[in-house]
Design an enzyme around this catalytic site. Structure first.
Site, mmCIF file in Angstrom:
data_model
loop_
_atom_site.group_PDB
_atom_site.id
_atom_site.type_symbol
_atom_site.label_atom_id
_atom_site.label_comp_id
_atom_site.label_asym_id
_atom_site.label_seq_id
_atom_site.Cartn_x
_atom_site.Cartn_y
_atom_site.Cartn_z
ATOM 1 N N CYS A 13 0.885 -1.313 0.089
ATOM 2 C CA CYS A 13 0.101 -0.153 -0.322
ATOM 3 C C CYS A 13 0.859 1.664 -0.117
ATOM 4 O O CYS A 13 1.671 1.469 -0.858
ATOM 5 C CB CYS A 13 -0.684 0.097 1.106
ATOM 6 S SG CYS A 13 -2.370 1.259 1.150
ATOM 7 N N HIS B 200 -3.688 -5.471 0.417
ATOM 8 C CA HIS B 200 -3.102 -5.975 2.644
ATOM 9 C C HIS B 200 -3.733 -7.209 2.390
ATOM 10 O O HIS B 200 -4.727 -7.405 1.952
ATOM 11 C CB HIS B 200 -4.002 -4.828 3.058
ATOM 12 C CG HIS B 200 -3.776 -3.617 3.466
ATOM 13 N ND1 HIS B 200 -2.020 -3.102 4.532
ATOM 14 C CD2 HIS B 200 -4.325 -2.533 2.970
ATOM 15 C CE1 HIS B 200 -2.292 -1.934 3.993
ATOM 16 N NE2 HIS B 200 -3.536 -1.034 3.523
#
Length: 481
Positions: A325, A425
């Site tokens: 991310c 994630h």
């Protein structure tokens, strides 16, 4: 109208989150329609909901334990620390602003509390039982007048309260007595008993203390939960970051605004992880830049503190580098941010062929994807995204095939030479992917391959709930409810 049971703690880290998770599953197994609730949580570990918002990872896990789809109603207020005593305020899953601690206490808190209690009333109306988790200690003298996560919630919901303490730390009896003495009479009356968590030894040795508590307050000890090795995500307020060097030297850079560190739990279990706080320490076989609440600020921190040069040098000497991310965004060539940091164009570290532009619209979605990289090419994986940035690359890491169950065809992430970045994630919670990736690195180092096994969060919740139920006076709880 349903009932409510609230889990309060003598301190942060007492075990409220996991005890609430276990009780959610225990009551669900009994056939009750049960849901979790926490009015306000401060956490950088968040997860997506069915409405497209985000809630704390703790309430996300508790929803799974209740066999419910995660909803913004389970955690109406989420505070995400940004540094400098400021937090992003997320209400009902959506960001509504960034405020200082003082601004929040004096202006927004009461209005949000009233709205959160309306949500709690709705949950009680629609379900048999609401398991409410408190926050920190309910009797901090300097905070109690502003506290909207503990006893005010308990009294509003007419909930029965359980007070849990972490006996592994020591001082549990004193902590319980101190907490009970600082509670107001009506708050003390709502407490139905005590739980001693993380105990190592013979519970009978604690009986004189139990007798003292019952004589003084007329409240029984409801359970002594043994110290349990488990693989359930912990709340992050007092999370420890141990330095563990395995056969593979895996290093994670501990960013000032590091978020979603639960991404890396499978690496802890499979190999061990070394969290790095100084640039001169960087020399791992695998170097990971994690997610960040303030991507550009953390990138500039890496640059100013010498981490960027150390990462580039280690990569040049053979280290594999991964970004998740915000970490992926930092490893790219360029970031254009007029939203979060408002710093405009910032050059990235440059190990990945990607450019990122920040958008005002946050993406919070469950994802399924097909990996396009190396030893895991063609593998189907799952994860979730929580991000403002939109990144483009001619060499994507994966192809998103499903967004919240709807078919999709969208490239994401980027692949470089001995490096990749992804918005997924939870990528390492795909155990076959993690096994292949680690064994790819192990072969390079001349190590034998490993098998990290398969297990699920569902199985771990069930196992932990059985242990709690075995050591808990559920009959007494049912009578009180």
């Amino acid at each position: 109208m349903g009932r409510a049971l609230m889990i309060l703690g003598t301190s942060s880290g007492a075990g409220k989150s996991l005890l609430a998770t276990a009780l959610c599953r225990i009551f669900s197994n009994m056939g009750y329609d049960v849901v979790p609730f926490k009015s306000q949580n401060m956490s950088l570990n968040s997860a997506p909901t069915i409405e497209g918002g985000e809630i704390s990872r703790a309430q996300y896990l508790q929803a799974i334990a209740c066999r419910k789809k995660p909803s913004v109603k389970f955690n109406p207020i989420l505070l995400k620390p940004e540094g400098n005593m400021r937090s992003q305020v997320v209400f009902m899953g959506k960001p509504i602003g960034s405020v200082s601690a003082r601004e929040y206490m004096l202006s927004k808190k009461e209005e949000l509390f009233r709205k959160a209690m309306a949500v709690l009333d709705e949950l009680k109306e629609k379900h048999d039982l609401v398991i409410i988790e408190g926050a920190g200690s309910p009797v901090e003298i300097n905070l109690k007048d502003y506290d909207i996560a503990n006893t005010r919630v308990m009294l509003h919901a007419k909930a029965k309260g359980i007070l849990v303490t972490d006996i592994d730390r020591g001082g549990s009896f004193a902590s319980i007595v101190g907490t009970m003495e600082l509670l107001k009479p009506e708050e003390r009356e709502a407490i139905i008993g005590f739980v001693f968590n993380k105990f190592r030894g013979d519970p009978s040795l604690l009986e004189p203390g139990f007798e003292y508590l019952e004589k003084r307050y007329g409240k029984p000890t409801l359970g002594v939960i043994p110290y349990v090795e488990h693989r359930l995500p912990e709340e992050d307020s007092l999370a420890e970051f141990p330095k563990v060097k395995g056969e593979l030297h895996i290093q994670i850079i501990r960013l000032p605004h590091m978020s979603n560190f639960t991404d890396f739990e499978p690496l802890h279990w499979a190999n061990g992880v070394d969290y790095v706080t100084r640039p001169e320490e960087i020399k791992g076989d695998l170097i990971i830049i994690p997610g960040s609440k303030n991507t550009v600020e953390d990138l500039l921190w890496l640059r100013e503190e010498g981490f960027e040069d150390a990462i580039i040098e280690a990569h040049r000497e053979g280290s594999f580098v991964v970004g998740i991310c915000g970490g992926f965004q930092m490893l790219g060539e360029k970031i254009i941010d007029n939203v979060e940091s408002k710093r405009g164009v910032i050059m990235g570290i440059g190990l990945l062929p990607a450019e990122t532009v920040f958008s005002k619209v946050k993406r919070t979605n469950h994802l399924k994807a097909e990996v396009l990289w190396g030893p895991a090419k063609g593998m189907n994986v799952e994860g979730y995204e929580i991000r403002f940035g939109r990144s483009t690359s001619e060499r994507p890491f994966s192809l998103i095939t499903s967004v919240n169950g709807a078919k999709a065809l969208e490239p994401e992430g980027a692949v470089g030479e001995r490096a990749f970045g992804t918005y997924l994630h939870g990528i390492f919670h795909n155990f076959t992917f993690t096994e292949r990736f680690l064994n790819f690195l192990r072969r390079e180092k001349g190590l034998e391959p490993i098998s990290i096994g398969e297990w699920s969060i569902e199985e771990e919740i069930e196992r932990f709930a059985r242990i709690v139920e075995k050591n808990f006076d559920m009959e007494r709880i049912l009578e009180e409810l």
